[in-house]
Write a protein that holds these residues in place. Structure first.
Motif, PDB file in Angstrom:
ATOM      1  N   GLY A 105      29.967 -45.880  55.071  1.00  0.00           N
ATOM      2  CA  GLY A 105      28.571 -46.246  55.349  1.00  0.00           C
ATOM      3  C   GLY A 105      27.623 -45.071  55.201  1.00  0.00           C
ATOM      4  O   GLY A 105      26.527 -45.209  54.655  1.00  0.00           O
ATOM      5  N   THR A 106      28.032 -43.906  55.687  1.00  0.00           N
ATOM      6  CA  THR A 106      27.194 -42.713  55.596  1.00  0.00           C
ATOM      7  C   THR A 106      26.995 -42.310  54.143  1.00  0.00           C
ATOM      8  O   THR A 106      25.875 -42.021  53.719  1.00  0.00           O
ATOM      9  CB  THR A 106      27.840 -41.536  56.369  1.00  0.00           C
ATOM     10  OG1 THR A 106      28.025 -41.933  57.726  1.00  0.00           O
ATOM     11  CG2 THR A 106      26.984 -40.298  56.309  1.00  0.00           C
ATOM     12  N   LEU A 107      28.088 -42.333  53.396  1.00  0.00           N
ATOM     13  CA  LEU A 107      28.002 -41.960  51.987  1.00  0.00           C
ATOM     14  C   LEU A 107      27.140 -42.961  51.206  1.00  0.00           C
ATOM     15  O   LEU A 107      26.335 -42.575  50.361  1.00  0.00           O
ATOM     16  CB  LEU A 107      29.404 -41.864  51.371  1.00  0.00           C
ATOM     17  CG  LEU A 107      29.489 -41.280  49.972  1.00  0.00           C
ATOM     18  CD1 LEU A 107      28.826 -39.912  49.901  1.00  0.00           C
ATOM     19  CD2 LEU A 107      30.944 -41.171  49.547  1.00  0.00           C
ATOM     20  N   ALA A 108      27.278 -44.230  51.518  1.00  0.00           N
ATOM     21  CA  ALA A 108      26.454 -45.253  50.861  1.00  0.00           C
ATOM     22  C   ALA A 108      24.975 -45.030  51.188  1.00  0.00           C
ATOM     23  O   ALA A 108      24.109 -45.163  50.315  1.00  0.00           O
ATOM     24  CB  ALA A 108      26.895 -46.648  51.282  1.00  0.00           C
ATOM     25  N   HIS A 109      24.689 -44.684  52.437  1.00  0.00           N
ATOM     26  CA  HIS A 109      23.308 -44.421  52.853  1.00  0.00           C
ATOM     27  C   HIS A 109      22.744 -43.197  52.112  1.00  0.00           C
ATOM     28  O   HIS A 109      21.601 -43.232  51.623  1.00  0.00           O
ATOM     29  CB  HIS A 109      23.247 -44.219  54.363  1.00  0.00           C
ATOM     30  CG  HIS A 109      21.874 -43.951  54.890  1.00  0.00           C
ATOM     31  ND1 HIS A 109      20.871 -44.900  54.889  1.00  0.00           N
ATOM     32  CD2 HIS A 109      21.323 -42.815  55.399  1.00  0.00           C
ATOM     33  CE1 HIS A 109      19.772 -44.368  55.390  1.00  0.00           C
ATOM     34  NE2 HIS A 109      20.021 -43.098  55.701  1.00  0.00           N
ATOM     35  N   LEU A 110      23.535 -42.133  52.029  1.00  0.00           N
ATOM     36  CA  LEU A 110      23.086 -40.928  51.321  1.00  0.00           C
ATOM     37  C   LEU A 110      22.870 -41.210  49.837  1.00  0.00           C
ATOM     38  O   LEU A 110      21.906 -40.725  49.237  1.00  0.00           O
ATOM     39  CB  LEU A 110      24.098 -39.802  51.502  1.00  0.00           C
ATOM     40  CG  LEU A 110      24.188 -39.203  52.898  1.00  0.00           C
ATOM     41  CD1 LEU A 110      25.346 -38.219  52.997  1.00  0.00           C
ATOM     42  CD2 LEU A 110      22.884 -38.523  53.284  1.00  0.00           C
ATOM     43  N   THR A 111      23.748 -42.019  49.263  1.00  0.00           N
ATOM     44  CA  THR A 111      23.608 -42.383  47.851  1.00  0.00           C
ATOM     45  C   THR A 111      22.329 -43.178  47.643  1.00  0.00           C
ATOM     46  O   THR A 111      21.579 -42.945  46.685  1.00  0.00           O
ATOM     47  CB  THR A 111      24.833 -43.194  47.369  1.00  0.00           C
ATOM     48  OG1 THR A 111      26.016 -42.423  47.602  1.00  0.00           O
ATOM     49  CG2 THR A 111      24.729 -43.533  45.893  1.00  0.00           C
ATOM     50  N   GLU A 112      22.068 -44.112  48.548  1.00  0.00           N
ATOM     51  CA  GLU A 112      20.856 -44.926  48.450  1.00  0.00           C
ATOM     52  C   GLU A 112      19.602 -44.058  48.576  1.00  0.00           C
ATOM     53  O   GLU A 112      18.636 -44.227  47.825  1.00  0.00           O
ATOM     54  CB  GLU A 112      20.862 -46.004  49.527  1.00  0.00           C
ATOM     55  CG  GLU A 112      19.680 -46.943  49.461  1.00  0.00           C
ATOM     56  CD  GLU A 112      19.708 -47.989  50.566  1.00  0.00           C
ATOM     57  OE1 GLU A 112      18.617 -48.372  51.018  1.00  0.00           O
ATOM     58  OE2 GLU A 112      20.804 -48.399  50.969  1.00  0.00           O
ATOM     59  N   GLN A 113      19.608 -43.126  49.513  1.00  0.00           N
ATOM     60  CA  GLN A 113      18.450 -42.234  49.684  1.00  0.00           C
ATOM     61  C   GLN A 113      18.251 -41.371  48.437  1.00  0.00           C
ATOM     62  O   GLN A 113      17.117 -41.157  48.007  1.00  0.00           O
ATOM     63  CB  GLN A 113      18.641 -41.340  50.906  1.00  0.00           C
ATOM     64  CG  GLN A 113      18.416 -42.040  52.218  1.00  0.00           C
ATOM     65  CD  GLN A 113      18.572 -41.083  53.391  1.00  0.00           C
ATOM     66  OE1 GLN A 113      19.362 -40.136  53.361  1.00  0.00           O
ATOM     67  NE2 GLN A 113      17.802 -41.332  54.441  1.00  0.00           N
ATOM     68  N   ALA A 114      19.359 -40.877  47.886  1.00  0.00           N
ATOM     69  CA  ALA A 114      19.271 -40.052  46.678  1.00  0.00           C
ATOM     70  C   ALA A 114      18.727 -40.872  45.514  1.00  0.00           C
ATOM     71  O   ALA A 114      17.928 -40.375  44.707  1.00  0.00           O
ATOM     72  CB  ALA A 114      20.642 -39.467  46.333  1.00  0.00           C
ATOM     73  N   GLU A 115      19.122 -42.140  45.435  1.00  0.00           N
ATOM     74  CA  GLU A 115      18.620 -43.004  44.369  1.00  0.00           C
ATOM     75  C   GLU A 115      17.125 -43.268  44.535  1.00  0.00           C
ATOM     76  O   GLU A 115      16.361 -43.260  43.567  1.00  0.00           O
ATOM     77  CB  GLU A 115      19.387 -44.320  44.334  1.00  0.00           C
ATOM     78  CG  GLU A 115      18.991 -45.210  43.183  1.00  0.00           C
ATOM     79  CD  GLU A 115      19.845 -46.457  43.052  1.00  0.00           C
ATOM     80  OE1 GLU A 115      19.729 -47.112  42.019  1.00  0.00           O
ATOM     81  OE2 GLU A 115      20.601 -46.766  43.994  1.00  0.00           O
ATOM     82  N   GLN A 116      16.688 -43.477  45.770  1.00  0.00           N
ATOM     83  CA  GLN A 116      15.261 -43.689  46.026  1.00  0.00           C
ATOM     84  C   GLN A 116      14.454 -42.441  45.665  1.00  0.00           C
ATOM     85  O   GLN A 116      13.376 -42.540  45.079  1.00  0.00           O
ATOM     86  CB  GLN A 116      15.038 -44.071  47.481  1.00  0.00           C
ATOM     87  CG  GLN A 116      15.514 -45.467  47.825  1.00  0.00           C
ATOM     88  CD  GLN A 116      15.464 -45.759  49.330  1.00  0.00           C
ATOM     89  OE1 GLN A 116      15.174 -44.890  50.142  1.00  0.00           O
ATOM     90  NE2 GLN A 116      15.756 -47.006  49.690  1.00  0.00           N
ATOM     91  N   ALA A 117      14.991 -41.263  46.017  1.00  0.00           N
ATOM     92  CA  ALA A 117      14.303 -40.008  45.685  1.00  0.00           C
ATOM     93  C   ALA A 117      14.234 -39.819  44.174  1.00  0.00           C
ATOM     94  O   ALA A 117      13.208 -39.381  43.634  1.00  0.00           O
ATOM     95  CB  ALA A 117      15.020 -38.827  46.337  1.00  0.00           C
ATOM     96  N   ARG A 118      15.316 -40.181  43.478  1.00  0.00           N
ATOM     97  CA  ARG A 118      15.348 -40.074  42.021  1.00  0.00           C
ATOM     98  C   ARG A 118      14.321 -41.025  41.402  1.00  0.00           C
ATOM     99  O   ARG A 118      13.582 -40.655  40.483  1.00  0.00           O
ATOM    100  CB  ARG A 118      16.747 -40.410  41.514  1.00  0.00           C
ATOM    101  CG  ARG A 118      16.871 -40.422  39.994  1.00  0.00           C
ATOM    102  CD  ARG A 118      18.182 -40.971  39.562  1.00  0.00           C
ATOM    103  NE  ARG A 118      18.245 -42.392  39.893  1.00  0.00           N
ATOM    104  CZ  ARG A 118      18.979 -43.265  39.237  1.00  0.00           C
ATOM    105  NH1 ARG A 118      19.729 -42.875  38.245  1.00  0.00           N
ATOM    106  NH2 ARG A 118      18.995 -44.524  39.593  1.00  0.00           N
ATOM    107  N   THR A 119      14.243 -42.241  41.920  1.00  0.00           N
ATOM    108  CA  THR A 119      13.284 -43.227  41.412  1.00  0.00           C
ATOM    109  C   THR A 119      11.854 -42.749  41.634  1.00  0.00           C
ATOM    110  O   THR A 119      11.001 -42.859  40.744  1.00  0.00           O
ATOM    111  CB  THR A 119      13.516 -44.588  42.103  1.00  0.00           C
ATOM    112  OG1 THR A 119      14.851 -45.013  41.833  1.00  0.00           O
ATOM    113  CG2 THR A 119      12.534 -45.632  41.621  1.00  0.00           C
TER     114      THR A 119
END
Length: 148
Positions: A4-18
């Motif tokens: 869950g933590t890794l999925a959350h970090l991945t999602e945040q990184a994707e939002q920052a990239r977008t």
């Protein structure tokens, strides 16, 4: 790190990239607009200078010559200012591009970690399933041996 933590970090990184991609696109669009404005100014200045040449050849009053020259100076100043603004925006695009690359790399790292983690979870599940199958096969074999 749990899934869950890794999925959350991945999602945040994707939002920052977008978000970085949107900023980069906006910066590129602004730079293109400034390039177009600069081209228009240069074209207008060239046309005006040609008109001045034609007027000079036809004979022109000194007061008109002064007006033409002062307007050409104004156009030159506007062109210089547009060139400076363009240079600033080009630097901004370079900076935005680097920011996007950094965000992209961060997202790729998290995505890779998440993919590896999911592979490990699948492998563990497959091993458990294989062990269970092996145990059931062994139990079945031992029962058949006892009957025989």
């Amino acid at each position: 790190m749990n899934n869950g933590t890794l999925a959350h970090l991945t999602e945040q990184a994707e939002q920052a990239r977008t978000q970085a991609a949107k900023v980069l696109a906006d910066d590129r669009n602004n730079t293109q607009k400034i390039e177009q404005q600069l081209k228009v100014l240069k074209d207008y200045r060239n046309e005006y200078a040609q008109q001045l040449q034609l007027q000079l050849m036809a004979g022109m009053k000194p007061s008109m010559l002064s007006t033409y020259r002062s307007f050409l100076v104004s156009l030159d100043n506007a062109i210089l200012q547009a060139q400076q603004t363009l240079a600033q925006h080009q630097q901004k695009v370079s900076s935005s591009q680097q920011t996007w690359r950094d965000k992209q790399q961060r997202w790729q790292s998290f995505d890779l970690l998440q993919t590896r983690q999911q592979q490990q979870i699948r492998q563990r599940a497959e091993r458990r399933e294989q062990n269970l199958t092996d145990e059931l096969s062994m139990a079945s074999y031992l029962r058949q041996q006892k009957k025989a």
